[in-house]
Design a protein around this motif. Structure first.
Motif, short mmCIF file in Angstrom:
data_model
loop_
_atom_site.label_atom_id
_atom_site.label_comp_id
_atom_site.label_asym_id
_atom_site.label_seq_id
_atom_site.Cartn_x
_atom_site.Cartn_y
_atom_site.Cartn_z
N PHE A 72 0.80 -1.22 0.00
CA PHE A 72 0.00 0.00 0.00
C PHE A 72 0.84 1.28 0.00
N VAL A 73 2.18 1.18 -0.10
CA VAL A 73 3.02 2.37 -0.08
C VAL A 73 2.86 3.08 -1.43
N ASN A 74 2.22 4.22 -1.41
CA ASN A 74 1.85 4.96 -2.61
C ASN A 74 3.00 5.79 -3.19
N ASN A 75 3.84 6.36 -2.35
CA ASN A 75 4.93 7.22 -2.77
C ASN A 75 6.09 6.34 -3.24
N SER A 76 6.43 6.41 -4.54
CA SER A 76 7.45 5.50 -5.08
C SER A 76 8.84 5.73 -4.50
N ALA A 77 9.18 6.96 -4.13
CA ALA A 77 10.49 7.21 -3.51
C ALA A 77 10.57 6.55 -2.13
N VAL A 78 9.50 6.64 -1.38
CA VAL A 78 9.45 6.02 -0.06
C VAL A 78 9.36 4.50 -0.20
N ALA A 79 8.63 4.02 -1.20
CA ALA A 79 8.43 2.59 -1.40
C ALA A 79 9.74 1.86 -1.66
N SER A 156 2.56 6.70 5.30
CA SER A 156 1.53 7.75 5.42
C SER A 156 0.28 7.19 6.08
N ASP A 157 -0.40 8.05 6.81
CA ASP A 157 -1.64 7.64 7.47
C ASP A 157 -2.66 7.11 6.47
N SER A 158 -2.76 7.75 5.30
CA SER A 158 -3.75 7.31 4.31
C SER A 158 -3.44 5.91 3.80
N ASP A 159 -2.16 5.59 3.60
CA ASP A 159 -1.79 4.23 3.18
C ASP A 159 -2.11 3.22 4.28
N MET A 187 -0.09 -4.21 14.04
CA MET A 187 0.60 -3.00 13.60
C MET A 187 1.57 -2.60 14.70
N SER A 188 2.83 -2.90 14.52
CA SER A 188 3.83 -2.46 15.49
C SER A 188 4.56 -1.28 14.86
N LEU A 189 3.81 -0.21 14.67
CA LEU A 189 4.31 1.00 14.01
C LEU A 189 4.75 1.99 15.08
N GLY A 190 5.75 2.77 14.77
CA GLY A 190 6.21 3.80 15.70
C GLY A 190 6.28 5.14 14.98
N GLY A 191 6.43 6.19 15.72
CA GLY A 191 6.53 7.48 15.05
C GLY A 191 6.95 8.55 16.01
#
Length: 191
Positions: A72-79, A156-159, A187-191
């Motif tokens: 679901f990573v939409n941004n190709s640079a980040v992906a 991203s939150d939307s992804d 979801m073991s996400l951090g931020g």
């Protein structure tokens, strides 16, 4: 016995039975005595994706634990995989070079090596047991659905929100229906 030996060394303190010094331990041996999980249970792991070549995981179609998932990573640079959303949740790595860290896309990010966090998390959930390699997951009988929501440095939150919907079997515009909706979303996400 191997788990007991490791616990005696203090290497995996969080797996032993809780006590007054470590109340957050999970008592994995008692859990394994009750169940190892069932292939009827799908756990979606929303993270950096997975390495399908991991010897304790492998593809479910070949007898492993990993179902097909989605990226679901939409941004190709980040992906870091050359494109946006697609049906390949493989983890290409989430390293950030020092030159990337100085760009607008990665403002606030530090240079780092790849974490392979999604594969680590999937292993904690369902790594094969009693095969003489690696470790055993908390529920080695379940199936894991890798859902990639994190790339280089962030997601991203939307992804993440779209991925949560998809993992649960809820329609997401522009994404094929999930053929194996998850009963559990990790979801073991951090931020």
């Amino acid at each position: 016995q191997a788990a007991s030996m490791l616990m005696a060394d203090g290497m995996v303190w969080y797996l032993r039975a809780p006590d007054s010094t470590i109340p957050s331990a999970i008592n994995i041996e008692a859990a394994w005595a009750r169940t190892n999980g069932s292939a009827g249970i799908v756990v979606a792991v929303l993270d950096t994706g997975v390495r399908f070549d991991h010897p304790d995981l492998g593809r479910a179609a070949a007898g492993g634990r990993l179902l097909p998932g989605y990226d679901f990573v939409n941004n190709s640079a980040v992906a870091n995989d050359g494109d946006g959303r697609d049906s390949d949740p493989s983890d290409p790595g989430d390293w950030v070079t020092s030159s990337e860290a100085s760009t607008a896309t990665f403002t606030g990010c530090s240079s780092s090596d790849s974490s392979w966090h999604g594969t680590s998390t999937a292993s904690l959930v369902a790594a094969a047991a009693n095969n003489g390699i690696g470790m055993a997951g908390g529920a080695p009988g379940v199936l894991v659905q890798p859902v990639r929501v994190l790339g280089k440095c962030y997601g991203s939150d939307s992804d993440i929100q779209a991925a949560m919907r998809w993992a649960a079997g809820i329609s997401v515009p522009g994404v094929p229906a999930n053929p194996t909706p998850a009963k559990i979303i990790n979801m073991s996400l951090g931020g």
